[in-house]
Motif scaffolding. Sequence first.
Motif: not given
Length: 243
Positions: A172-188
């Motif tokens: 996800a970090a490879c996308t450089d999308n700040q919003v996506l970083t905030m959504l990652m707890p759903i995936i983790t």
Amino acid sequence: MSAANRSTIRRDAVNEIQNLTKNEKPLSERAADQIQKYIIEQKLSIGAKLPNEFELGEQLNVGRGTIREAVKLLVSRNVLEIQRGRGTYVANNTGVVDDPLGFAYMEDQKRLVQELFEIRMQMEPWIAEKAAIQATEEQLQEVERWQLETEKLIEKDQNYIPADQKFHTSIAACTDNQVLTMLMPIITYSVHLFGLMNEVRLLRETAETHRQIVRALRDHDPEAARLAMVQHLMINQDTVADP
């Protein structure tokens, strides 16, 4: 910090806190908001040290007790961390908590993992596709590092879940999308929950599909990356649906 900056922050803080009677927020929450504003305006990075309680109290025109309560609130939100005997610092993954939506308290965890897979099936193939286009060599090395670490732990029959979570967040970090970083707890959280339900028979398939994802990212092939992620998720989802 310059005297001019300190004066501006103090003036803004006083104006906001004086409006407390028009606002339902307690004083400590208003002070917490001002500390967050200070972090942003001063562009403090992860690990940066904040002024002590006395200095913050002077800048916000509140007592040290209010500052303590404000700091406690920000610690609970993973904005700050307290290092005993050293001071208060900006936390890692600032503002991101492990379980922001309270998944751990949902009664039917098997249903939860299925529903999380539905969300992941929409998000992660796109993440992999975008990562294949944008990933730098340094980012790819980070993805590969966690892929290898996950595989090593699986082979040793050790707890691989934290490494697996890092694998997905590094993509996800490879996308450089700040919003996506905030959504990652759903995936983790989904990775964590699935790992608890996982069966040994799936571990080799997990390792293999991880390798396929990494190969596609290294080839900068967005379609192959998307398909590899879809395959990875479908194998996992089918196992939960039909153990």
